[in-house]
Design a protein around this motif. Structure first.
Motif, short mmCIF file in Angstrom:
data_model
loop_
_atom_site.label_atom_id
_atom_site.label_comp_id
_atom_site.label_asym_id
_atom_site.label_seq_id
_atom_site.Cartn_x
_atom_site.Cartn_y
_atom_site.Cartn_z
N SER A 75 4.22 12.66 -3.33
CA SER A 75 3.23 12.33 -4.36
C SER A 75 3.88 12.26 -5.73
O SER A 75 4.56 13.21 -6.16
CB SER A 75 2.11 13.38 -4.39
N LYS A 95 0.80 -1.23 0.00
CA LYS A 95 0.00 0.00 0.00
C LYS A 95 0.84 1.29 0.00
O LYS A 95 0.30 2.38 0.11
CB LYS A 95 -0.94 0.03 1.22
N ARG A 122 1.73 11.31 -8.24
CA ARG A 122 0.54 11.68 -9.00
C ARG A 122 0.49 13.17 -9.32
O ARG A 122 0.17 13.57 -10.45
CB ARG A 122 -0.71 11.28 -8.20
N SER A 165 -2.26 5.81 -2.95
CA SER A 165 -3.22 6.73 -3.56
C SER A 165 -2.54 7.88 -4.31
O SER A 165 -3.17 8.58 -5.10
CB SER A 165 -4.16 7.31 -2.50
N GLU A 166 -1.22 8.07 -4.01
CA GLU A 166 -0.48 9.16 -4.65
C GLU A 166 0.45 8.67 -5.76
O GLU A 166 1.29 9.42 -6.25
CB GLU A 166 0.34 9.92 -3.59
N HIS A 223 -7.07 4.45 -10.16
CA HIS A 223 -7.12 3.57 -8.99
C HIS A 223 -6.05 2.48 -9.15
O HIS A 223 -5.91 1.87 -10.21
CB HIS A 223 -8.50 2.91 -8.87
#
Length: 379
Positions: A82, A29, A84, A47-48, A53
């Motif tokens: 991050s 994760k 992203r 998530s970054e 997804h």
């Protein structure tokens, strides 16, 4: 490096800073990186990692990768980073250029979701189902993983909205092909085409990216009740270009013009002296026109209808009647057949074998034919 030294190094960074980090560990994760030119570690939450997804971090990065990252948060002994945000910032700049220029580019379909396709361009791009193809597609499952060409049709960075279209690319290409074909088409050309669809008034034929109309009257030398009697959708046909209206993008085609005419080889099909069966199509004052082949009518002069004298052909014949005829004369150049029915008339007393046919029965005069047509017009 001691915890105190880590804290000192951490103090050199703040949220929004850009850093480079090498991946040292990929967990389920999150991803651990070493910040370039330091002994400091950074953490990238799953998530970054991407604008899309992500199920597993290893699907996006591997150990040893060097990544450009943005600092999200400074903690006591580590940086929260991050990937992203950096990817998105770079992506928006490029996407805005592509949107302005109308550039066509290729990208992989990352996912198929309800209502369309998802594409990763550094930011999440969405392709609504209606913009995937120019035709209806029931199931998009096999699009996942495919490289597809797109154009950006809507872009709003503030709302993080990016809408793509493959359909626009297809239609643009079709339009270009259509124009190329329209520019090169000339009346008289004979081409191969595919019947696309049928209507009451004819058939639309695709001749390489552009449709032309074959009017029902141009489908066959014979009379056609409905186009489906002659051609079917998907059928390959030879067509002749009759006219091209480039301004209105209308093309008139003919199948009939590519087929042998009904009078082709008529001397072989109806040699002088041969017996044929035909249908009475028209009765005129001077005789009867009998169709012996589709599109081929011959005249039975009134003197050749019966051995007995008759006032009008109507006395013994009716339109639509099936009759047996003998070919008296063939004129290929004028497309005229002279026929006789007398030999097949049932009667007891026959003319002697040396009976000579009256001169006027050996054909018919053009004036007689025109005269009859003029009478019809006056009526």
């Amino acid at each position: 490096m001691s915890e105190d030294m880590n804290q000192v190094e951490v103090a050199n960074y703040e949220a929004g800073d850009r850093v480079k980090g090498q991946v040292t560990k990929v967990e389920e994760k999150q991803v651990i990186v070493n910040i370039e030119n330091s002994k400091l570690d950074g953490i990238i939450p799953i998530s970054e990692l991407s604008s899309l997804h992500v199920e597993k971090a290893e699907d996006v990065v591997s150990e040893g990768n060097v990544l450009e990252l943005e600092v999200l948060k400074v903690e006591e002994d580590a940086l929260i980073l991050s990937k992203r945000k950096v990817d998105a910032e770079k992506a928006w700049e490029k996407l805005e250029e592509q949107f302005e220029s109308g550039e066509v580019f290729e990208a992989e379909v990352k996912d198929v979701v309800k209502g369309g396709l998802v594409v990763d361009l550094g930011v999440r791009g969405f392709v609504p189902a209606s913009l995937v193809e120019a035709h209806f597609v029931e199931d998009f499952t096999d699009y996942k993983g495919r490289q597809v060409t797109f154009k950006i049709v809507e872009l709003d960075k503030a709302k993080n909205r990016l809408i793509l279209s493959h359909r626009a690319v297809v239609e643009q290409e079709n339009s270009r092909k259509k124009q190329d074909i329209l520019d090169t088409l000339e009346a008289g050309q004979v081409l191969e085409g595919t019947v696309q669809r049928l209507t009451d008034f004819g058939a639309f034929v695709d001749i390489g990216g552009v449709d032309g109309l074959v009017h029902i009257s141009q489908l066959s030398h014979e009379h056609v009740e409905k186009p489906s009697d002659v051609v079917q959708e998907g059928q390959k046909v030879q067509v002749k270009v009759l006219s091209v209206d480039r301004d209105n993008e209308r093309i008139s085609l003919s199948v009939k013009e590519t087929l042998p005419g009904p009078w082709s080889n008529i001397e072989e099909k109806a040699p002088k002296g041969s017996t044929l069966e035909g249908t009475v199509r028209r009765l005129v004052s001077y005789g009867a026109f009998v169709e012996v082949f589709p599109g081929v009518e011959g005249l039975v002069h009134i003197s050749q209808i019966s051995h007995r004298h008759i006032g009008t052909p109507h006395e013994v014949l009716s339109e639509g009647q099936e009759v047996k005829v003998k070919v008296l004369d063939v004129n290929v150049d004028d497309q005229r057949l002279s026929l006789s029915m007398k030999d097949f008339e049932e009667r007891e007393d026959q003319y002697p074998q040396d009976y000579e046919m009256p001169e006027e029965s050996k054909g018919f005069q053009l004036g007689e034919l025109l005269g009859d047509k003029l009478k019809n017009l006056k009526q």
